[in-house]
Design a protein around this motif. Structure first.
Motif, short mmCIF file in Angstrom:
data_model
loop_
_atom_site.label_atom_id
_atom_site.label_comp_id
_atom_site.label_asym_id
_atom_site.label_seq_id
_atom_site.Cartn_x
_atom_site.Cartn_y
_atom_site.Cartn_z
N ASN B 76 0.83 -1.21 0.00
CA ASN B 76 0.00 0.00 0.00
C ASN B 76 0.86 1.25 0.00
O ASN B 76 0.61 2.20 -0.75
CB ASN B 76 -0.90 0.03 1.23
N LEU B 138 -14.60 8.05 -0.37
CA LEU B 138 -13.24 7.60 -0.65
C LEU B 138 -12.43 7.29 0.61
O LEU B 138 -11.22 7.13 0.55
CB LEU B 138 -12.50 8.66 -1.47
N ASN B 140 -10.69 5.09 3.32
CA ASN B 140 -10.07 3.78 3.16
C ASN B 140 -9.67 3.46 1.73
O ASN B 140 -9.51 2.30 1.38
CB ASN B 140 -10.99 2.66 3.67
N SER B 141 -9.54 4.48 0.88
CA SER B 141 -9.03 4.18 -0.44
C SER B 141 -7.68 4.87 -0.61
O SER B 141 -7.45 5.96 -0.09
CB SER B 141 -10.00 4.67 -1.51
N ALA B 226 -6.10 -1.50 3.85
CA ALA B 226 -5.72 -0.31 3.08
C ALA B 226 -4.67 0.51 3.82
O ALA B 226 -4.30 1.59 3.38
CB ALA B 226 -6.95 0.56 2.80
#
Lengths: 316, 280
Positions: B76, B138, B140-141, B226
């Protein structure tokens, strides 16, 4: 806006056929830089400037995510609360302490390092890369590393400090309200010295070498050369770097947040960590924004005073 | 200058003592991280303050890599940092080029706004950004993090790129434009190859900045899958607060990418800051 009169003036001196070409050239000339600039401007506008304005408006509202029905405009209520908030004043005092000692040690050690790097010695390139390394260490990791070093179970520092007689017994200073702030300050010094060294080294290298030769011919001592040549030449650079760094350090919450979380008993809570914990833990966005506006105002006043002083004192 | 300082033996001694002090101060904490990471669990307490462990093991490292979510955090962070570095460098190169080559209306305002963004507490916008990102769905993206980091880093990266563009003679493009290139073609064919060091420095700078950002990532990401590295490591620390060896091993691993990048770009970054600083 001002494009039209210029074109009108141009039309008078130019024959009719040429006008369109001139105008499109002129437009192109004015617009072309913005082809290159627009992505940057759009992004800064949308992600920083718009939220900034929204953030200021939050400080006049009650926005607590945990109490969704109590939200709305409340005027200056947040600011009134802030004025009587004891934690805010403690945080203000801590911010001064944290910023002053961090910047003082970073500057002195950075200046020393820059002067060393401005001389010749064996293995200088490697040395430079190694002493600048702390700068590359992610801040959360610097914070964790120093928190571990101060931990008597696995870190050597408490034992060394006890052996030197500074501590009565090896305990964790991060848990002691009187000393806790020195933990993050040490980490901050470690992390920030390279930056000062780099900028001051650049300024040192711009001092003409002939000045030192002349001083040597005239029999000046190293101390005299330092105070009479080096310092005056560095002064403008020092002023601007210290100002920018002060603002940056006053805003810098990561180290304290990771190392102590503002504790024990708020003894390491500075304004920026107070903003973060209010927003992150309490989800009280209105009040967090109020503290942020207060911090912004304080920093602005500081910057104005410093620029004014600089104008008065430095005649360069 | 060096000649005067080297004359006196006491001065020479003092100088090398100072060099040693700086070196130890800079490296000791990192050495300690590595040392605890390499010490076997059963020796951590008994050899707490010894400078060298009597035994060395890599088991902490293998445990961290294979038995925790470490690899996911790492991936990530890599996506976020590379994404932010790429877009920032692209946009900052454009903006820096405009500042370096054009005189235009509004230039002072744009520069002033960019300077202001460097001054005010970015934490100030953490609440509005959270709300905006939440409303856009958006949270957790990784995309939200890439966008936020890109915007945060553009101002400094722009000034850095500008100083690199300023170092390239304008005549080169003028010559190419005389030969029939458009300005954009001249930029791509003549100027960009010459700014590769500058682009590298900017990429590296943004990469390290994005790699270490914690507070916004903490606010915007709460799902384990994430999480970026700083957030992941921090939850790791608070969850398993006694497993020192593994935590430090994770710390050492987190250090690798930024150190690698730093070693590559160190020279250029110093050079870029230096040329910018001397001018200012």
């Amino acid at each position: 806006m001002e494009g039209k009169p210029v074109i009108a003036r141009a039309q008078k001196t130019v024959r009719p056929g040429e006008t369109r070409a001139r105008r499109s050239l002129y437009l192109q000339y004015m617009v072309e830089p913005f082809y290159y600039l627009s992505p940057a401007i759009l992004l800064i506008g949308a992600v920083i400037m718009v939220p900034l304005i929204i953030g200021i408006s939050y400080s006049f509202q009650s926005i607590e995510l945990l109490k969704p029905f109590a939200s709305g405009w409340i005027g200056f209520e947040n600011y009134v609360d802030l004025w009587s908030d004891r934690k805010f004043w403690i945080a203000m005092e801590n911010t001064l302490f944290w910023t002053f000692w961090s910047i003082t040690f970073q500057f002195l050690l950075g200046l020393g390092l820059a002067m060393l790097l401005n001389t010749q010695f064996f293995g200088k390139k490697l040395f430079q890369a190694l002493v600048f390394l702390p700068w590359a260490v992610p801040t959360f990791l610097s914070a964790l590393t120093w928190a571990w070093l101060f931990n008597p179970v696995i870190g050597p520092l408490p034992h060394w400090l006890a052996a030197l007689g500074i501590l009565s017994e090896p305990y964790n200073i991060l848990g002691d309200p009187d000393l806790a702030m020195w933990g993050p300050i040490t980490a901050n010094i470690w992390f920030g010295v390279p930056f000062f060294a780099i900028t001051l080294l650049a300024a040192l290298q711009s001092i003409p070498g002939e000045l030192y030769e002349a001083a040597e011919v005239d029999g000046a001592s190293p101390w005299q050369t330092f105070t009479k040549i080096t310092l005056p030449f560095l002064a403008p650079m020092i002023a601007i770097t210290v100002m920018l760094r002060t603002i940056w350090i006053a805003n810098f919450a990561d180290l304290i947040f990771v190392m102590t979380g503002g504790g024990p008993a708020n003894s390491t809570q500075i304004l920026s960590t107070y903003i973060f914990t209010t927003a992150f833990r309490k989800l009280d966005f209105g009040y967090a924004s109020t503290i942020a506006v207060a911090l912004l105002v304080i920093l602005l006043i500081y910057a104005v005073i410093l620029l004014w002083l600089r104008k008065k004192l430095v005649k360069i | 200058m060096s000649a005067t300082q080297n004359r006196h033996p006491a001065m020479v001694l003092g100088k090398y003592a100072a060099l040693a002090f700086y070196l130890i101060f800079a490296l000791f904490p990192l050495y300690w991280l590595l040392k605890i990471g390499l010490t076997p669990d059963e020796l951590i307490y008994s050899e707490g303050t010894r400078l060298f462990p009597s035994e060395v093991t890599f088991s902490n490292f293998t445990t961290v890599i294979f038995q925790t979510d470490f690899v996911a955090y790492f991936r990530n962070s890599l996506v976020v940092s590379l994404g932010a570095a790429f877009f920032t460098t692209l946009f900052a190169a454009g903006a820096g080029y405009a500042f370096s080559r054009f005189v235009f209306k509004g230039k002072r305002i744009v520069i002033a706004i960019m300077l202001v963004t460097q001054m005010f507490p970015l934490l100030m916008i953490i609440a509005p950004i959270y709300k905006i990102v939440a409303e856009l769905g958006l949270l957790n993206s990784l995309i939200s993090l890439i966008v936020v980091y890109t915007a945060f880093n553009i101002p400094f990266a722009t000034f850095l790129m500008q100083s690199f563009f300023d170092g390239i003679p304008k005549d080169l493009e003028d010559a190419a434009m005389m030969d029939g290139c458009s300005r954009f073609q001249a930029l791509c064919k003549v100027v960009f190859p010459l700014t590769l060091p500058g682009l590298g420095a900017t990429l590296g700078f943004v990469f390290t900045a994005a790699w270490s950002e914690l507070l916004f990532a903490l606010m915007l990401i709460s799902k384990n899958d994430a999480m970026t590295f700083p957030v992941g490591l921090l939850t790791f620390v608070s969850k398993f607060s006694v497993d020192w060896g593994q935590m430090m091993a994770a710390g050492v691993l987190a250090l690798i990418p930024s150190c690698l990048f730093f070693i590559f770009i160190q020279r250029y970054l110093v050079q870029g800051l230096t040329s910018g600083a001397v001018k200012g």
